[in-house]
Design a protein around this motif. Structure first.
Motif, PDB file in Angstrom:
ATOM      1  N   ALA A  46       0.662  -1.034   0.055  1.00  0.00           N
ATOM      2  CA  ALA A  46       0.225  -0.029  -0.131  1.00  0.00           C
ATOM      3  C   ALA A  46       0.860   1.103   0.019  1.00  0.00           C
ATOM      4  CB  ALA A  46      -0.858  -0.135   1.346  1.00  0.00           C
ATOM      5  N   ALA A  47       2.010   1.551   0.887  1.00  0.00           N
ATOM      6  CA  ALA A  47       2.891   2.485   0.827  1.00  0.00           C
ATOM      7  C   ALA A  47       3.621   2.651  -0.573  1.00  0.00           C
ATOM      8  CB  ALA A  47       3.934   2.236   1.964  1.00  0.00           C
ATOM      9  N   LEU A  48       3.670   1.549  -1.171  1.00  0.00           N
ATOM     10  CA  LEU A  48       4.432   1.543  -2.522  1.00  0.00           C
ATOM     11  C   LEU A  48       3.488   2.125  -3.593  1.00  0.00           C
ATOM     12  CD1 LEU A  48       6.943   0.841  -4.403  1.00  0.00           C
ATOM     13  CD2 LEU A  48       5.825  -1.282  -4.969  1.00  0.00           C
ATOM     14  N   MET A  49       2.267   1.804  -3.643  1.00  0.00           N
ATOM     15  CA  MET A  49       1.159   2.204  -4.395  1.00  0.00           C
ATOM     16  C   MET A  49       0.956   3.839  -4.177  1.00  0.00           C
ATOM     17  SD  MET A  49      -1.369  -0.453  -5.506  1.00  0.00           S
ATOM     18  CE  MET A  49      -1.690   0.512  -7.162  1.00  0.00           C
ATOM     19  N   ALA A  50       0.812   4.184  -3.161  1.00  0.00           N
ATOM     20  CA  ALA A  50       0.652   5.282  -2.714  1.00  0.00           C
ATOM     21  C   ALA A  50       1.740   6.356  -2.932  1.00  0.00           C
ATOM     22  CB  ALA A  50       0.314   5.510  -0.884  1.00  0.00           C
ATOM     23  N   ALA A  51       3.184   5.891  -2.554  1.00  0.00           N
ATOM     24  CA  ALA A  51       3.992   6.606  -3.088  1.00  0.00           C
ATOM     25  C   ALA A  51       4.337   6.854  -4.578  1.00  0.00           C
ATOM     26  CB  ALA A  51       5.430   5.942  -2.710  1.00  0.00           C
ATOM     27  N   ASP A  52       3.962   5.892  -5.475  1.00  0.00           N
ATOM     28  CA  ASP A  52       3.944   6.084  -6.796  1.00  0.00           C
ATOM     29  C   ASP A  52       2.669   7.147  -7.265  1.00  0.00           C
ATOM     30  OD1 ASP A  52       6.103   4.486  -7.231  1.00  0.00           O
ATOM     31  OD2 ASP A  52       5.075   2.762  -7.740  1.00  0.00           O
ATOM     32  N   LEU A  53       1.734   6.798  -6.786  1.00  0.00           N
ATOM     33  CA  LEU A  53       0.769   7.823  -7.028  1.00  0.00           C
ATOM     34  C   LEU A  53       1.038   9.552  -6.530  1.00  0.00           C
ATOM     35  CD1 LEU A  53      -2.543   5.664  -6.262  1.00  0.00           C
ATOM     36  CD2 LEU A  53      -2.063   6.653  -8.306  1.00  0.00           C
ATOM     37  N   ARG A  54       1.673   9.402  -5.646  1.00  0.00           N
ATOM     38  CA  ARG A  54       2.096  10.924  -5.167  1.00  0.00           C
ATOM     39  C   ARG A  54       3.043  11.131  -6.193  1.00  0.00           C
ATOM     40  NH1 ARG A  54       1.782   8.470   0.507  1.00  0.00           N
ATOM     41  NH2 ARG A  54      -0.101   9.405   1.192  1.00  0.00           N
ATOM     42  N   ALA A  55       4.084  10.318  -6.495  1.00  0.00           N
ATOM     43  CA  ALA A  55       5.151  10.911  -7.623  1.00  0.00           C
ATOM     44  C   ALA A  55       4.386  11.147  -8.847  1.00  0.00           C
ATOM     45  CB  ALA A  55       6.082   9.662  -7.593  1.00  0.00           C
ATOM     46  N   ALA A  56       3.714  10.441  -9.210  1.00  0.00           N
ATOM     47  CA  ALA A  56       2.704  11.073 -10.509  1.00  0.00           C
ATOM     48  C   ALA A  56       2.220  12.500 -10.458  1.00  0.00           C
ATOM     49  CB  ALA A  56       1.717   9.861 -10.929  1.00  0.00           C
ATOM     50  N   ARG A  57       1.632  12.458  -9.189  1.00  0.00           N
ATOM     51  CA  ARG A  57       0.928  13.735  -9.054  1.00  0.00           C
ATOM     52  C   ARG A  57       2.053  15.011  -9.109  1.00  0.00           C
ATOM     53  NH1 ARG A  57      -1.380  16.538  -4.060  1.00  0.00           N
ATOM     54  NH2 ARG A  57      -2.912  17.953  -4.923  1.00  0.00           N
ATOM     55  N   ALA A  58       3.122  14.676  -8.214  1.00  0.00           N
ATOM     56  CA  ALA A  58       3.978  15.717  -8.293  1.00  0.00           C
ATOM     57  C   ALA A  58       4.871  15.854  -9.591  1.00  0.00           C
ATOM     58  CB  ALA A  58       5.400  15.215  -7.194  1.00  0.00           C
ATOM     59  N   SER A  59       5.017  14.864 -10.490  1.00  0.00           N
ATOM     60  CA  SER A  59       5.544  14.982 -11.548  1.00  0.00           C
ATOM     61  C   SER A  59       4.767  15.773 -12.787  1.00  0.00           C
ATOM     62  CB  SER A  59       5.688  13.473 -12.093  1.00  0.00           C
ATOM     63  OG  SER A  59       6.344  13.721 -13.401  1.00  0.00           O
ATOM     64  N   ALA A  60       3.427  15.670 -12.619  1.00  0.00           N
ATOM     65  CA  ALA A  60       2.528  16.426 -13.415  1.00  0.00           C
ATOM     66  C   ALA A  60       2.472  18.019 -12.740  1.00  0.00           C
ATOM     67  CB  ALA A  60       1.121  15.946 -13.244  1.00  0.00           C
ATOM     68  N   GLN A  61       2.837  18.191 -11.847  1.00  0.00           N
ATOM     69  CA  GLN A  61       2.624  19.491 -11.238  1.00  0.00           C
ATOM     70  C   GLN A  61       4.249  20.184 -11.655  1.00  0.00           C
ATOM     71  OE1 GLN A  61       1.951  18.728  -7.215  1.00  0.00           O
ATOM     72  NE2 GLN A  61      -0.011  19.196  -7.219  1.00  0.00           N
ATOM     73  N   ARG A  62       5.269  19.443 -11.330  1.00  0.00           N
ATOM     74  CA  ARG A  62       6.514  19.978 -11.630  1.00  0.00           C
ATOM     75  C   ARG A  62       7.133  20.040 -13.081  1.00  0.00           C
ATOM     76  NH1 ARG A  62       8.301  16.836  -6.243  1.00  0.00           N
ATOM     77  NH2 ARG A  62       7.600  18.289  -4.937  1.00  0.00           N
ATOM     78  N   GLN A  63       6.821  18.781 -13.579  1.00  0.00           N
ATOM     79  CA  GLN A  63       7.178  18.900 -15.054  1.00  0.00           C
ATOM     80  C   GLN A  63       6.348  19.375 -16.170  1.00  0.00           C
ATOM     81  OE1 GLN A  63      10.265  17.305 -15.477  1.00  0.00           O
ATOM     82  NE2 GLN A  63      10.518  16.676 -13.387  1.00  0.00           N
ATOM     83  N   SER A  64       5.076  19.925 -15.759  1.00  0.00           N
ATOM     84  CA  SER A  64       4.094  20.221 -16.651  1.00  0.00           C
ATOM     85  C   SER A  64       3.803  19.259 -17.762  1.00  0.00           C
ATOM     86  CB  SER A  64       4.575  21.684 -17.202  1.00  0.00           C
ATOM     87  OG  SER A  64       4.554  22.704 -16.266  1.00  0.00           O
ATOM     88  N   GLN A  65       3.918  17.897 -17.491  1.00  0.00           N
ATOM     89  CA  GLN A  65       3.639  16.845 -18.242  1.00  0.00           C
ATOM     90  C   GLN A  65       2.683  15.856 -17.571  1.00  0.00           C
ATOM     91  OE1 GLN A  65       6.863  14.965 -19.662  1.00  0.00           O
ATOM     92  NE2 GLN A  65       7.800  16.659 -21.288  1.00  0.00           N
ATOM     93  N   ASN A  66       1.568  15.532 -18.325  1.00  0.00           N
ATOM     94  CA  ASN A  66       0.703  14.416 -17.755  1.00  0.00           C
ATOM     95  C   ASN A  66       1.392  13.155 -17.459  1.00  0.00           C
ATOM     96  OD1 ASN A  66      -1.315  16.158 -18.548  1.00  0.00           O
ATOM     97  ND2 ASN A  66      -2.275  14.873 -20.142  1.00  0.00           N
ATOM     98  N   ALA A  67       1.168  12.717 -15.948  1.00  0.00           N
ATOM     99  CA  ALA A  67       1.511  11.609 -15.575  1.00  0.00           C
ATOM    100  C   ALA A  67       0.444  10.467 -15.177  1.00  0.00           C
ATOM    101  CB  ALA A  67       2.509  11.731 -14.261  1.00  0.00           C
ATOM    102  N   SER A  68       0.680   9.238 -15.208  1.00  0.00           N
ATOM    103  CA  SER A  68      -0.409   8.152 -15.118  1.00  0.00           C
ATOM    104  C   SER A  68       0.077   7.018 -14.575  1.00  0.00           C
ATOM    105  CB  SER A  68      -1.086   8.131 -16.442  1.00  0.00           C
ATOM    106  OG  SER A  68      -0.171   7.480 -17.413  1.00  0.00           O
TER     107      SER A  68
END
Length: 166
Positions: A46-68
């Motif tokens: 659960a922690a791994l999935m949550a961390a990956d989802l948070r990383a995707a959200r942060a990547s979309a915010q910082r890189q200005s590219q969609n993440a999924s």
């Protein structure tokens, strides 16, 4: 004249009783230990999935590219998914004996060719308007181990881990 010496030591019955008690204790402790290991594996998944989802959200915010995050199979139990960050795809696996599935009536994204995709849109890291939150159930293949939910909350896509709700 010979004197009889008193016998010292344990009788066979005493040894068997002690071994039986030790065997029962070891059995109970062994089962408890395995249960705690399996619970830890679910927590790690659960922690791994949550961390990956948070990383995707942060990547979309910082890189200005969609993440999924994508996975095949919809609501059946899986242990692998793909994380797409800034045009790089990573195949991810949960720990051994741990699976995840999208909870029915939990806001699962619509399947496209058998693949489900949760996308965070740039530049704010918001989810698509078609999804208003999602619940992923992370559980052990071993019966009796409590499951955890990874929740993606609302359009903002905030991620939280909580105990599974029935």
């Amino acid at each position: 004249m010979s004197r009889a010496r008193p016998l010292s030591g344990f009788t066979l019955i005493e040894l068997l009783v002690v071994l039986t008690v030790l065997g029962i204790l070891m059995g109970v402790l062994g089962i408890s230990y395995l249960r705690s290991i399996r619970t830890g594996e679910v927590r790690e998944g659960a922690a791994l999935m949550a961390a990956d989802l948070r990383a995707a959200r942060a990547s979309a915010q910082r890189q200005s590219q969609n993440a999924s995050l994508t996975w095949e199979g919809g609501t059946k139990a899986l242990n692998t998914y793909n994380l797409l960050l800034s045009s790089a795809s990573q195949a991810r696996s949960l720990p051994r004996n741990v699976t995840f599935r999208c909870v029915t009536n939990g806001g699962c994204p619509v399947s496209s060719g058998g693949v489900r995709t949760l996308t965070y849109q740039a530049p704010y890291g918001e989810m698509t308007s078609a999804i208003n939150g999602m619940r992923l159930l992370v559980e052990s293949t071993t019966p009796g181990i409590p499951a955890l939910e990874v929740r993606v909350v609302g359009v903002t896509g905030r991620v939280m881990v909580t105990a599974a709700t029935p």
